[in-house]
Write a protein that holds these residues in place. Structure first.
Motif, PDB file in Angstrom:
ATOM      1  N   LYS B  50     -93.152 -16.736  51.733  1.00  0.00           N
ATOM      2  CA  LYS B  50     -91.803 -17.998  51.704  1.00  0.00           C
ATOM      3  C   LYS B  50     -91.670 -17.927  50.497  1.00  0.00           C
ATOM      4  N   ALA B  51     -92.434 -18.565  49.957  1.00  0.00           N
ATOM      5  CA  ALA B  51     -92.045 -19.108  48.949  1.00  0.00           C
ATOM      6  C   ALA B  51     -90.649 -17.765  47.624  1.00  0.00           C
ATOM      7  N   ILE B  52     -91.432 -16.836  47.609  1.00  0.00           N
ATOM      8  CA  ILE B  52     -90.368 -16.088  47.048  1.00  0.00           C
ATOM      9  C   ILE B  52     -88.989 -15.996  47.457  1.00  0.00           C
ATOM     10  N   ALA B  53     -88.878 -16.060  49.166  1.00  0.00           N
ATOM     11  CA  ALA B  53     -88.072 -16.185  50.044  1.00  0.00           C
ATOM     12  C   ALA B  53     -87.290 -17.581  49.198  1.00  0.00           C
ATOM     13  N   GLY B  54     -87.935 -18.563  49.052  1.00  0.00           N
ATOM     14  CA  GLY B  54     -87.136 -19.627  48.249  1.00  0.00           C
ATOM     15  C   GLY B  54     -86.421 -19.766  47.070  1.00  0.00           C
ATOM     16  N   MET B  55     -87.376 -18.790  46.241  1.00  0.00           N
ATOM     17  CA  MET B  55     -86.891 -18.389  45.137  1.00  0.00           C
ATOM     18  C   MET B  55     -85.403 -17.774  45.110  1.00  0.00           C
ATOM     19  N   ASN B  56     -85.495 -16.714  46.542  1.00  0.00           N
ATOM     20  CA  ASN B  56     -84.447 -15.587  46.254  1.00  0.00           C
ATOM     21  C   ASN B  56     -83.422 -16.142  47.399  1.00  0.00           C
ATOM     22  N   ASN B  57     -83.087 -17.702  47.438  1.00  0.00           N
ATOM     23  CA  ASN B  57     -82.380 -17.698  48.007  1.00  0.00           C
ATOM     24  C   ASN B  57     -82.221 -17.092  49.633  1.00  0.00           C
ATOM     25  N   ARG B  58     -83.429 -17.068  50.185  1.00  0.00           N
ATOM     26  CA  ARG B  58     -83.505 -16.136  51.567  1.00  0.00           C
ATOM     27  C   ARG B  58     -84.027 -17.562  52.363  1.00  0.00           C
ATOM     28  N   ILE B  59     -84.796 -17.157  53.592  1.00  0.00           N
ATOM     29  CA  ILE B  59     -85.735 -17.888  54.628  1.00  0.00           C
ATOM     30  C   ILE B  59     -86.836 -17.222  53.794  1.00  0.00           C
ATOM     31  N   GLY B  60     -86.967 -15.788  54.540  1.00  0.00           N
ATOM     32  CA  GLY B  60     -88.142 -15.523  54.661  1.00  0.00           C
ATOM     33  C   GLY B  60     -88.499 -15.635  55.954  1.00  0.00           C
ATOM     34  N   TYR B 320     -99.077 -20.199  43.387  1.00  0.00           N
ATOM     35  CA  TYR B 320     -98.247 -21.067  43.213  1.00  0.00           C
ATOM     36  C   TYR B 320     -97.264 -20.129  41.793  1.00  0.00           C
ATOM     37  N   ILE B 321     -97.885 -19.831  40.886  1.00  0.00           N
ATOM     38  CA  ILE B 321     -97.472 -19.441  39.259  1.00  0.00           C
ATOM     39  C   ILE B 321     -97.838 -18.043  39.298  1.00  0.00           C
ATOM     40  N   TYR B 322     -98.682 -17.544  40.507  1.00  0.00           N
ATOM     41  CA  TYR B 322     -98.574 -16.160  40.287  1.00  0.00           C
ATOM     42  C   TYR B 322     -97.140 -15.714  41.163  1.00  0.00           C
ATOM     43  N   VAL B 323     -97.358 -16.813  42.340  1.00  0.00           N
ATOM     44  CA  VAL B 323     -95.359 -16.264  43.287  1.00  0.00           C
ATOM     45  C   VAL B 323     -94.356 -16.301  41.984  1.00  0.00           C
ATOM     46  N   TRP B 324     -94.596 -17.120  41.786  1.00  0.00           N
ATOM     47  CA  TRP B 324     -93.242 -17.971  40.486  1.00  0.00           C
ATOM     48  C   TRP B 324     -92.983 -16.647  39.923  1.00  0.00           C
ATOM     49  N   MET B 325     -94.672 -16.217  39.019  1.00  0.00           N
ATOM     50  CA  MET B 325     -93.922 -15.193  37.913  1.00  0.00           C
ATOM     51  C   MET B 325     -93.943 -13.869  38.291  1.00  0.00           C
TER      52      MET B 325
END
Lengths: 180, 405
Positions: B50-60, B320-325
């Motif tokens: 979900k978090a990566i989808a948000g960072m990629n402008n997707r829905i997930g 969250y930091i790991y997902v962010w990285m």
């Protein structure tokens, strides 16, 4: 409880040791070696040598056997060895003699020191529940205190071995003419 | 019974005769830790997607359950019922063994993380359940944090044997890469843990947490940040997470060591990977951020529960930091990875460890602080100089002679 742990760990050690010798596949033999090392680690825990047990797993199982496996995989010797042919003729008779000799010596040592083994000693200082770190403290006292010279000499030995290996693997290339 | 108590780990509940109630409490702890571990992993997979989808402008994931929360459950169920392929050239026994070698260590690390308890004001984090004193921690073995190093060195086998036993080329390449990477970074990991142990003066995880009473005493500050940074990088490499995910560099290796795996065996590797992310975050929090120690008192919640809340909050920050990285950093090249590990992280962690040891000794022996610090700086600069000189010489040699292999 202790007897149970001993029996299980001893079975692990023996099964692993037999596996190392019997399995013809190098990778399987290395895996059997890990089983043995784990059994020894369990024995250490049963003897309240917790730090040694941890180091046994970290260093032997975690680093040394990994390197064994590396060599086996990278050199591609991961196929079944043919043990019918024998490169050195003396090897097998010599192995039998040495094996029997070791068994004899160990038996003699056990028989000779039976009184010491069978009597329940109380002189050993074992770590108690109040101080879980007494184990590592005792070890470091003797390692970096009483035997510090031997310890440092061993580390020099290791460095020499590393430098020697690097030198051996470094082929001196013939000097190529500078390409302009 | 002292012998059997220390075999079972240093938990006050296991001292004395093991009666029904303590046994049940231990059993309950095992079940709860296992269950919480599985559910946390499930949520972590969802959170990451979900978090990566948000960072990629997707829905997930958004179909299964509210906000797609049950997506992982659906995927897991699918994996369970998928056909389990066994490659023809695979080494059958090792191929079946490898997923468990990856999965079991990931779970066992949970057992040494203090999951709660009141450590504030020098209390030792013991709680009383049903009239028995115990810790909110599955086991507190005398080797403590060394168990983490032991388990992470066992986890190498899972990946290594998985790649080898598949009997095909890409998995083998992936697994050899992976194990080289994990073995290399283990040294830096161990050395930065050693700095923490030096300050805490104990191996046991609850002792390490107990040593971090106030915010200033948190090891991230009292060890001077560097060991934390090194541990964070080395742990990321140890877990094979981006930017160190060369193990499964799909552009080069199809899928890495788990290419030939399918069905639930693949699921186990997947589970282990995400479980490792959570447990490593837990270990980072335990070692450097005071574990269940809070910054302030949350009103209205008893001490032991408060610790658990703080722990969860801190772990989520690291997750969250790991997902962010993962969403931000591109993958390292293999030589960059090895250079970073061997030429920067290991010397830095070793140097910092020595520095902390000297400062500790200087404090205990009451030496002149100014002289000690000046001497330390001179020695460190000298070491850095020699190291960079050696690096330069070897680089020049390499360029002159060409690659050795």
């Amino acid at each position: 409880m202790e007897l149970f742990v001993f029996v299980v760990a001893a079975a692990m050690i023996l099964a692993g040791a037999i596996g190392v010798v019997v399995r013809s596949h190098p990778v399987h033999a290395a895996l059997s070696l890990i089983l043995t090392l784990f059994g020894v680690a369990v024995m250490f825990v049963a003897q309240e040598a917790h730090f040694l047990a941890a180091v046994q797993v970290i260093v032997y199982a975690g680093a040394i056997v990994v390197l064994f496996l590396f060599v086996i995989m990278l050199l591609g010797v991961d196929r079944t060895e043919d043990i019918k042919t024998e490169p050195f003729k003396v090897q097998r008779p010599l192995a039998v003699i040495v094996g029997l000799g070791v068994i004899g010596l160990v038996t003699a040592a056990v028989v000779a020191s039976r009184d010491v083994v069978s009597s329940r000693g109380s002189g050993l200082v074992t770590p108690d529940m109040a101080d879980p770190d007494s184990n590592i403290r005792q070890l470091s006292r003797s390692l970096f205190g009483d035997y510090v010279v031997a310890f440092e000499v061993t580390s020099i030995l290791l460095v020499v071995a590393v430098v020697g290996t690097v030198l051996l693997t470094r082929r001196v290339k013939p000097v190529v003419k500078e390409a302009s | 019974m002292v012998g059997s108590a220390s075999l079972l780990g240093l938990d006050p509940i296991s001292i004395g005769n093991l009666m029904w109630a303590p046994l049940l409490i231990i059993l309950m702890k095992v079940v709860v830790v296992f269950g919480v571990g599985l559910v946390a992993t499930m949520l972590m997979v969802w959170f990451e997607r979900k978090a990566i989808a948000g960072m990629n402008n997707r829905i997930g994931p958004n179909k299964a359950g509210p906000w797609g929360l049950l997506q992982t459950l659906a995927d897991g169920t699918k994996l369970f019922f998928k056909e389990d392929l066994l490659p023809e050239r695979a080494d059958r026994f090792v191929f079946r063994l490898a997923p468990f070698l990856a999965f079991v260590p990931a779970f066992l690390v949970w057992s040494i993380i203090p999951l709660g308890g009141d450590f504030s004001n020098g209390k030792d984090g013991l709680v009383t359940w049903f009239g028995h004193t115990t810790r909110v921690q599955l086991a507190d073995p005398p080797v403590g944090i060394l168990l983490l190093l032991a388990l992470s060195s066992i986890a190498v086998y899972g990946i290594m044997l998985a790649g080898w036993s598949s009997g095909s080329k890409y998995p083998l390449l992936g697994s050899v890469r992976a194990s080289a990477q994990m073995v290399s970074y283990e040294a830096a990991l161990g050395l930065s843990v050693a700095t923490v142990i030096l300050l805490a003066g104990t191996l046991s995880t609850s002792g390490i947490v107990g040593n971090q009473g106030n915010f200033v005493n948190w090891h991230v500050i009292s060890t001077g940040v560097i060991p934390f940074v090194i541990f964070m990088i080395a742990a990321t490499a140890e877990m094979n997470r981006p930017p160190f995910d060369l193990v499964e560099a799909e552009q080069e290796l199809v899928g890495g060591f788990n290419t030939e795996y399918s069905g639930i065996r693949f699921g186990l590797f997947f589970l282990a990977e995400f479980m490792n992310t959570i447990t490593m975050s837990g270990i980072i929090v335990t070692l450097f951020f005071g574990g269940p120690q809070g910054l302030f008192d949350i009103p209205g919640i008893p001490g032991a529960w408060e610790g658990t809340l703080w722990l969860i909050a801190k772990i989520v920050v690291f997750l969250y930091i790991y997902v962010w990285m993962r969403a931000t950093l591109p993958r390292f090249r293999y030589d960059q990875l090895m250079n970073l590990g061997w030429k920067i992280l290991i010397p830095a962690s070793l140097g910092w460890f020595m520095l902390m040891a000297v400062l500790r000794l200087a404090r205990d022996e009451d030496w002149n602080r100014g002289i000690v610090i000046a001497a330390c700086i001179v020695v460190l600069l000298l070491c850095v100089g020699i190291l960079s000189l050696a690096n330069r010489v070897s680089k020049a040699n390499r360029e002159r002679e060409g690659a050795m292999f």
